[in-house]
Design a protein around this motif. Structure first.
Motif, PDB file in Angstrom:
ATOM      1  N   THR A 103     -37.324 -14.803  -1.014  1.00  0.00           N
ATOM      2  CA  THR A 103     -36.507 -14.291  -2.124  1.00  0.00           C
ATOM      3  C   THR A 103     -37.176 -14.404  -3.480  1.00  0.00           C
ATOM      4  N   GLY A 104     -38.165 -15.285  -3.611  1.00  0.00           N
ATOM      5  CA  GLY A 104     -38.827 -15.497  -4.893  1.00  0.00           C
ATOM      6  C   GLY A 104     -38.043 -16.388  -5.846  1.00  0.00           C
ATOM      7  N   MET A 105     -36.892 -16.908  -5.400  1.00  0.00           N
ATOM      8  CA  MET A 105     -36.081 -17.765  -6.271  1.00  0.00           C
ATOM      9  C   MET A 105     -36.684 -19.162  -6.380  1.00  0.00           C
ATOM     10  N   PRO A 106     -36.502 -19.816  -7.530  1.00  0.00           N
ATOM     11  CA  PRO A 106     -36.962 -21.203  -7.677  1.00  0.00           C
ATOM     12  C   PRO A 106     -36.257 -22.105  -6.673  1.00  0.00           C
ATOM     13  N   LEU A 107     -36.968 -23.130  -6.191  1.00  0.00           N
ATOM     14  CA  LEU A 107     -36.401 -24.065  -5.220  1.00  0.00           C
ATOM     15  C   LEU A 107     -35.961 -25.353  -5.912  1.00  0.00           C
ATOM     16  N   TRP A 108     -34.805 -25.858  -5.475  1.00  0.00           N
ATOM     17  CA  TRP A 108     -34.213 -27.079  -5.998  1.00  0.00           C
ATOM     18  C   TRP A 108     -33.899 -28.015  -4.843  1.00  0.00           C
ATOM     19  N   GLN A 109     -33.920 -29.316  -5.098  1.00  0.00           N
ATOM     20  CA  GLN A 109     -33.493 -30.300  -4.119  1.00  0.00           C
ATOM     21  C   GLN A 109     -32.194 -30.924  -4.611  1.00  0.00           C
ATOM     22  N   VAL A 110     -31.146 -30.802  -3.787  1.00  0.00           N
ATOM     23  CA  VAL A 110     -29.837 -31.349  -4.096  1.00  0.00           C
ATOM     24  C   VAL A 110     -29.644 -32.583  -3.222  1.00  0.00           C
ATOM     25  N   GLU A 111     -29.435 -33.747  -3.843  1.00  0.00           N
ATOM     26  CA  GLU A 111     -29.250 -34.968  -3.064  1.00  0.00           C
ATOM     27  C   GLU A 111     -27.823 -35.027  -2.542  1.00  0.00           C
ATOM     28  N   VAL A 112     -27.689 -35.330  -1.241  1.00  0.00           N
ATOM     29  CA  VAL A 112     -26.385 -35.434  -0.595  1.00  0.00           C
ATOM     30  C   VAL A 112     -26.285 -36.746   0.164  1.00  0.00           C
ATOM     31  N   ILE A 113     -25.045 -37.178   0.407  1.00  0.00           N
ATOM     32  CA  ILE A 113     -24.785 -38.311   1.283  1.00  0.00           C
ATOM     33  C   ILE A 113     -23.875 -37.827   2.407  1.00  0.00           C
ATOM     34  N   TYR A 114     -24.027 -38.423   3.572  1.00  0.00           N
ATOM     35  CA  TYR A 114     -23.209 -38.039   4.724  1.00  0.00           C
ATOM     36  C   TYR A 114     -23.174 -39.189   5.712  1.00  0.00           C
ATOM     37  N   LYS A 115     -22.207 -39.153   6.601  1.00  0.00           N
ATOM     38  CA  LYS A 115     -22.067 -40.178   7.629  1.00  0.00           C
ATOM     39  C   LYS A 115     -22.942 -39.798   8.818  1.00  0.00           C
ATOM     40  N   SER A 116     -23.661 -40.774   9.332  1.00  0.00           N
ATOM     41  CA  SER A 116     -24.548 -40.569  10.474  1.00  0.00           C
ATOM     42  C   SER A 116     -24.353 -41.723  11.448  1.00  0.00           C
ATOM     43  N   GLU A 117     -25.096 -41.699  12.530  1.00  0.00           N
ATOM     44  CA  GLU A 117     -25.041 -42.789  13.500  1.00  0.00           C
ATOM     45  C   GLU A 117     -26.451 -43.257  13.786  1.00  0.00           C
ATOM     46  N   SER A 118     -26.641 -44.580  13.755  1.00  0.00           N
ATOM     47  CA  SER A 118     -27.941 -45.160  14.031  1.00  0.00           C
ATOM     48  C   SER A 118     -27.747 -46.344  14.967  1.00  0.00           C
ATOM     49  N   TRP A 119     -28.353 -46.275  16.146  1.00  0.00           N
ATOM     50  CA  TRP A 119     -28.250 -47.328  17.143  1.00  0.00           C
ATOM     51  C   TRP A 119     -26.793 -47.643  17.476  1.00  0.00           C
TER      52      TRP A 119
END
Length: 128
Positions: free
Chosen positions: A44-60
């Protein structure tokens, strides 16, 4: 690296309010580092941004809170509110192994659907 589509409305994510430009990598004296120019989406040629998010996950077998940076193309810098629920269009996660043998995730999306001032697809229109 395998890539998987994620149904954003079913995978609850909230923004932290942190948004950063994705900078192009340059090689200086044999070392790679972020440069001075903002990276653009190849399609698309649009500038790229990084949006920080939080979410619930599972580990062990245990629920944990995870953070991630979702890369999204937008003409204007997205301005999501702090700890506001957010949904993305075309949300994907790519998974690979890191040097330590663990898993590493890389999140990307076509656009932000919701947020105080969410950026949208290639047309660059913004949703309120």
């Amino acid at each position: 690296m395998p890539s998987y589509a994620v149904e954003s409305k079913r995978h609850a994510m909230s923004t932290t309010g942190i948004v950063e430009p994705v900078m192009e990598w340059v090689e200086v004296n044999g070392k790679r580092r972020p440069g001075e120019v903002q990276e653009r989406d190849a399609d698309t040629g649009m500038p790229l941004w990084q949006v920080e998010v939080i979410y619930k996950s599972e580990s062990w077998g245990r629920e944990v809170t995870a953070t991630a940076m979702v890369t999204v193309g937008a003409i204007d810098r997205p301005t999501p509110g702090e700890f506001e629920r957010v949904t993305f269009t075309g949300l994907r996660v790519s998974v690979s192994t890191n040097k330590a043998g663990g898993l590493s995730e890389r999140w990307s999306a076509e656009a932000i659907e919701s947020g105080r001032r969410a950026a949208s697809g290639p047309s660059g229109s913004a949703a309120a």
